[in-house]
Design a protein around this motif. Structure first.
Motif, short mmCIF file in Angstrom:
data_model
loop_
_atom_site.label_atom_id
_atom_site.label_comp_id
_atom_site.label_asym_id
_atom_site.label_seq_id
_atom_site.Cartn_x
_atom_site.Cartn_y
_atom_site.Cartn_z
N UNK A 476 4.10 3.09 4.03
CA UNK A 476 3.53 2.80 2.71
C UNK A 476 2.29 3.67 2.51
N UNK A 477 2.25 4.38 1.38
CA UNK A 477 1.13 5.27 1.08
C UNK A 477 0.20 4.72 -0.01
N UNK A 478 0.64 3.75 -0.79
CA UNK A 478 -0.21 3.25 -1.86
C UNK A 478 0.29 1.93 -2.41
N UNK A 479 -0.66 1.07 -2.86
CA UNK A 479 -0.34 -0.22 -3.46
C UNK A 479 -1.23 -0.42 -4.68
N UNK A 480 -0.70 -1.13 -5.69
CA UNK A 480 -1.47 -1.43 -6.88
C UNK A 480 -0.89 -2.66 -7.56
N UNK A 481 -1.76 -3.42 -8.24
CA UNK A 481 -1.36 -4.59 -9.03
C UNK A 481 -1.95 -4.42 -10.42
N UNK A 482 -1.14 -4.70 -11.44
CA UNK A 482 -1.66 -4.55 -12.80
C UNK A 482 -2.67 -5.65 -13.11
N UNK A 483 -3.29 -5.55 -14.29
CA UNK A 483 -4.41 -6.42 -14.63
C UNK A 483 -4.00 -7.86 -14.91
N UNK A 484 -2.72 -8.13 -15.20
CA UNK A 484 -2.27 -9.49 -15.54
C UNK A 484 -1.31 -10.05 -14.50
N UNK A 485 -1.25 -9.45 -13.32
CA UNK A 485 -0.42 -9.94 -12.22
C UNK A 485 1.05 -10.06 -12.61
N UNK A 486 1.55 -9.05 -13.30
CA UNK A 486 2.96 -9.02 -13.66
C UNK A 486 3.74 -8.04 -12.81
N UNK A 487 3.10 -6.94 -12.44
CA UNK A 487 3.80 -5.91 -11.68
C UNK A 487 3.03 -5.56 -10.41
N UNK A 488 3.76 -5.25 -9.37
CA UNK A 488 3.23 -4.67 -8.14
C UNK A 488 3.85 -3.30 -7.99
N UNK A 489 3.01 -2.28 -7.82
CA UNK A 489 3.50 -0.91 -7.66
C UNK A 489 3.29 -0.50 -6.22
N UNK A 490 4.35 -0.01 -5.59
CA UNK A 490 4.28 0.46 -4.22
C UNK A 490 4.72 1.91 -4.16
N UNK A 491 4.11 2.68 -3.27
CA UNK A 491 4.47 4.09 -3.08
C UNK A 491 4.64 4.34 -1.59
N UNK A 492 5.64 5.12 -1.26
CA UNK A 492 5.93 5.37 0.14
C UNK A 492 6.14 6.83 0.44
N UNK A 493 6.21 7.12 1.73
CA UNK A 493 6.46 8.49 2.15
C UNK A 493 7.90 8.92 1.88
N UNK A 494 8.75 8.00 1.38
CA UNK A 494 10.13 8.33 1.04
C UNK A 494 10.26 8.90 -0.36
N UNK A 495 9.14 9.36 -0.94
CA UNK A 495 9.08 10.02 -2.26
C UNK A 495 9.36 9.07 -3.41
N UNK A 496 9.23 7.77 -3.22
CA UNK A 496 9.55 6.81 -4.26
C UNK A 496 8.34 5.96 -4.63
N UNK A 497 8.26 5.66 -5.93
CA UNK A 497 7.32 4.68 -6.46
C UNK A 497 8.15 3.56 -7.05
N UNK A 498 7.91 2.33 -6.60
CA UNK A 498 8.72 1.19 -7.02
C UNK A 498 7.85 0.17 -7.76
N UNK A 499 8.48 -0.45 -8.76
CA UNK A 499 7.83 -1.48 -9.57
C UNK A 499 8.51 -2.81 -9.26
N UNK A 500 7.71 -3.83 -8.91
CA UNK A 500 8.21 -5.13 -8.49
C UNK A 500 7.63 -6.21 -9.39
N UNK A 501 8.41 -7.25 -9.60
CA UNK A 501 7.91 -8.42 -10.29
C UNK A 501 7.00 -9.19 -9.34
N UNK A 502 5.79 -9.51 -9.82
CA UNK A 502 4.79 -10.11 -8.94
C UNK A 502 5.22 -11.50 -8.48
N UNK A 503 5.73 -12.33 -9.37
CA UNK A 503 6.07 -13.71 -9.00
C UNK A 503 7.40 -13.79 -8.28
N UNK A 504 8.43 -13.16 -8.85
CA UNK A 504 9.77 -13.25 -8.25
C UNK A 504 9.94 -12.29 -7.08
#
Length: 902
Positions: A476-504
């Motif tokens: 894992x190279x980076x993590x972020x959460x938006x201002x309203x806790x709806x999305x979690x953004x993850x970045x990895x050394x596999x060249x991908x940035x993924x968007x996740x639902x914070x609650x589910x």
């Protein structure tokens, strides 16, 4: 090819986080106060020993300080081949003449003694900076390492050498008095003992000898186990104690009566103890070392041992990550290779401290291990939120090679109780990155094997993980959460940035880049995500649309850090190519670029946009750069593609004001001559100075009238209506023997019937035509001034009137109240004249407002008045535009100065 001129957005402001370096400290006494001076590169700091508050900063123009000395109220510094004397941080004089680098200086009465690398000893007169005596020694036979003045030995100094010999010289007669055979090893330290004729000598082998100079005999000797003796000091409060410092950071205290080792201060400093002084007649010891710390020890324990009384310190190893804490832009959090997490205040340096990791000193003493071994590994990433700082832990850190993250409390300035450890079933890795939610309730960590875990930071309970079985196939190279806790953004050394639902905790979207991702940075307010890649490219992603909106290229080496400006208009990036670049996001262009001597390892932008803070490779300092757009007109023109940046000097511990004062000191003689000439000229020309009414056409002058005279001119009707009594006033019943009076502020007697009869008889029967004259005194003055084209009398008359009188006079100018169009025209010309002069500005504005309120429709009806109104509007707009620019500059400058106070 376009050549650079430094940074057009940022200017060096100040370096913070510096306390002391390897140069031995010096102590001076002024009255009842003791001051200690330490060197910091090309500057020196003066602290008071009572609270270790920073009092003064002296700044050299070039070079680094190699020696320090206190002489009365002066501080003398040596740098290269020159010496400089300072008073209260300001340069006083210079001493020049050495042919090589100076490595030792000593104060001796009214003299200053300096020794260079060629073993040339020069003696100067401090007051006149004249050379008093010069002695040259053969460095191969007698290389001077240190010297001292033995007490009661008039005009004599004791020189110590690398060869182990000592020589006693009379500097008045320039004669060698005696040569001590000494010892066959270098002498590193020499100090006068409280006893007459006795000096303490420290050798490279760790041996210490108290030597009697009168009989050339050793009185006693000791041996320390930790290598060379770097410094010696004697207590002067009546206790026969000698302190010796070592290269291992330990300090030994020797009982001279019992001739044995008394107590030991272990790990007083990280590394060598360079400077050590006992305060006069006090059980206090001041020490410094290259670990960037200054400490005062007090000896009040029953066994005679010392304890730390107060200290000033900062990072002893280069900081690796720095971030602003909170929304005020005052506090800074920094993590370094010295295994510490520190809070640094950019407003008041005395507030800075290290966040505690527990009672490590007691554990170190009980276990017999080094204190540094008990500290947590170096911090590689951290995140903080100040929303719930008083309720629970609000800082999360990741440590090098650690399998768990730790929590900290900024409120308590100490480590927390929670260990955030991954619950992954398939081989979890070391935690590399972390982030916190904007509400301060959740923390997310990512490890080296692709796992992302969520925790409740209040309780430390694991709340789940992303992905099945893991979020990414690489680290894992980076993590972020938006201002309203709806999305979690993850970045990895596999060249991908993924968007996740914070609650589910379900995957919403995935983006693939052409190169592995180095790090990410989210600006929550604008939903912009900066993604730096291993191919030195930066891409900006809109997390709402989930697509790339900007691509920036230009760095030629690994990108070390990124920072958004608070309004998300700028993206500031740093790289190992030693460049700092500022990108304009709306224009998608590079607007600023400059180079630094040492590559930036971390940077952050203040939440109030006033400062940029940076840390650098192999550098202990934290550097502040001021944002020039807040106090100056900066044209943000995009830079051309062939722009060649230039090197910008790093900030120094003194501010730009200190630099200006130093540069002004170089021309002190010329300036003094000019001042004297000006004084003579003024004396000859005995005309008194008179301040001009208007300093500049760009400025405005106020009337200095009280606000009650002009502020409510347009609201007089409302005020009279509000103050109108509900019932008419009734005349009081008068006694029969009282004469009738008028109902006024100053009552007057009413005329009797006989007086009225006499007045009637005296009245003339001829009609006086002057009584039908409609012009009032104000109107006459207005017409007269119009003929002379000088309206000073009108202005003075208006300033002498009250609000009601001004209202009545301006009403009478109109045709409906007995005036005419000509009077309105003259009055408008008077207003235009006043706006052009820009004097009595607020009073003129109030009169103009009242005039437009009363006669606005009349002005609009007559073309000749409308033409004058257009000229008034032009003058009014020009005046207000100039004033608005000046006010904006003043507001920005005041805000800048308030945020920049030490």
């Amino acid at each position: 090819m376009a050549a650079g001129v430094g940074s057009q957005l940022f200017s060096p402001f100040r370096a913070i986080g510096f306390v002391a370096n390897h140069v031995p400290l010096t102590v001076q006494t002024q009255g009842t106060e003791n001051l200690v001076t330490t060197a910091v590169g090309s500057a020196f700091h003066v602290y008071n020993c009572a609270k270790l508050n920073l009092l003064f900063v002296g700044l050299l123009q070039s070079g680094e300080i190699s020696c320090l000395l206190s002489h009365g109220d002066l501080v003398i510094t040596a740098s290269g081949k020159e010496m400089t004397s300072w008073r209260r941080g300001k340069q006083v004089a210079e001493f020049k003449g050495h042919r090589s680098t100076i490595h030792f200086i000593l104060s001796f009465g009214s003299h200053l003694i300096s020794v260079d690398e060629e073993s040339t000893v020069r003696i100067w007169l401090v007051e006149t900076t004249e050379l008093y005596l010069e002695m040259e020694f053969n460095a191969k036979n007698f290389y001077v390492t240190c010297l001292t003045h033995p007490s009661t030995y008039l005009n004599k100094i004791l020189l110590c050498s690398r060869q182990g010999q000592m020589q006693l010289w009379n500097i008045k007669t320039n004669k060698l008095i005696y040569t001590f055979s000494g010892w066959s090893e270098p002498i590193l330290a020499v100090e006068q003992a409280p006893a007459v004729d006795v000096v303490g000598v420290g050798l490279q082998s760790g041996k210490m000898i108290l030597h009697n100079l009168k009989f050339d005999e050793p009185v006693m000797s000791f041996q320390q186990e930790w290598g060379p003796v770097t410094a010696l000091a004697f207590r002067t409060d009546g206790n026969p104690i000698m302190a010796s410092a070592s290269t291992e950071g330990h300090i030994a205290f020797w009982d001279l009566e019992k001739r044995q080792l008394g107590t030991v201060l272990r790990d007083a400093h990280k590394g060598v103890v360079c400077g050590m002084k006992f305060l006069p007649s006090q059980p206090l010891l001041v020490t410094n070392g290259p670990d960037n710390s200054l400490k005062i020890w007090i000896f009040d324990q029953p066994d005679g041992s010392g304890r730390l009384l107060r200290s000033r310190s900062c990072h002893s190893a280069p900081p690796t990550k720095v971030r602003f804490y909170g929304s005020k832009g005052v506090d800074i959090l920094s993590a370094g290779l010295d295994r510490s997490l520190r809070f640094i205040s950019k407003v008041r340096d005395a507030r800075s401290c290290e966040l505690s990791q527990g009672s490590l000193a007691k554990k170190s003493k009980s276990r017999g291990v080094n204190l540094e071994e008990l500290k947590l590994p170096p911090i590689i990433d951290f995140a903080s939120e100040d929303v719930r700082q008083s309720a629970w832990d609000n800082i999360v850190t990741c440590h090098q090679g650690a399998m768990e993250a730790r929590t900290w409390s900024f409120q308590r300035k100490s480590i927390g109780k929670h260990h955030l450890k991954s619950r992954a079933d398939d081989n979890p890795g070391p935690v590399l990155v972390t982030t916190m939610s904007s509400c301060g309730n959740f923390a997310i960590t990512g490890d080296g094997h692709g796992h992302v875990d969520m925790f409740n930071i209040q309780s430390g309970i694991h709340r789940g993980h992303l992905g099945t079985p893991k979020a990414h196939s690489g680290r894992i190279r980076g993590l972020a959460i938006d201002s309203v806790n709806q999305q979690v953004i993850t970045a990895g050394a596999d060249c991908k940035v993924k968007f996740w639902n914070f609650k589910a905790r379900k995957l919403l979207h995935s983006m693939t880049f052409e190169a592995p991702i180095a790090q990410i940075l989210l600006h929550r307010e604008s939903s912009l995500l900066a993604v730096s890649l291993d191919d030195f490219e930066i891409q900006v992603v809109d997390i709402d649309m989930r697509r790339v909106v900007r691509i920036f290229r230009g760095h030629t080496n690994r990108i070390t850090d990124m920072a958004f400006s608070p309004d998300s208009r700028w993206l500031i990036t740093s790289s190992m190519d030693s460049s700092v670049r500022t990108w304009d996001l709306p224009a998608a262009r590079l607007i600023d670029c400059f180079l630094v001597e040492s590559p930036v390892t971390s940077l952050a932008m203040s939440p109030v946009e006033d400062f940029l803070v940076t840390t650098h490779v192999d550098d202990l300092g934290v550097y502040l750069w001021s944002n020039k757009t807040l106090y100056d007109d900066i044209s943000l023109i995009p830079l051309p593609a062939d722009y060649q940046p230039t090197v910008e000097q790093l900030p120094v511990t003194g501010t730009e004001r200190d630099i200006d004062e130093f540069e002004a000191g170089e021309n002190e003689t010329t300036a003094r001559t000019e001042v004297e000439n000006n004084v003579v000229a003024v004396t000859k020309n005995k005309a008194a100075f008179k301040s001009p009414d208007q300093l500049s056409d760009e400025l405005v002058t106020l009337s200095l009238l009280p606000q009650s005279r002009w502020r409510h001119l347009t609201s007089l009707e409302l005020i009279k209506k509000r103050n109108k009594p509900k019932e008419p006033p009734k005349a009081p019943k008068s006694a029969p023997f009282f004469l009738p009076t008028t109902q006024e502020l100053v009552p007057k007697f009413l005329p009797t019937e006989d007086d009225q009869a006499d007045n009637t008889e005296r009245k003339s029967k001829i009609l006086n035509m002057q009584q039908l004259q409609p012009d009032s005194e104000f109107q006459k003055c207005l017409k007269d001034c119009n003929r002379k084209e000088n309206y000073e009398s009108v202005l003075e008359l208006l300033k002498s009137m009250g609000p009601s009188s001004i209202d009545a006079e301006i009403r009478c100018l109109g045709p409906s109240a007995g005036g005419d169009i000509k009077l309105l025209e003259i009055f408008m010309l008077f207003i235009e004249h006043q706006l052009r002069l820009r004097t009595d500005f607020e009073f003129t504005e109030a009169i103009l407002g009242l005039f437009l309120k009363l006669h606005g429709p009349t002005v609009a009806h007559f073309p000749e008045l409308t033409a004058i109104a257009r000229h008034i509007q032009t003058e009014h707009s020009a005046a207000w535009s100039s004033i608005q620019d000046l006010l904006n500059q003043c507001v920005c400058l005041v805000s800048y100065l308030k945020s920049a106070v030490i």
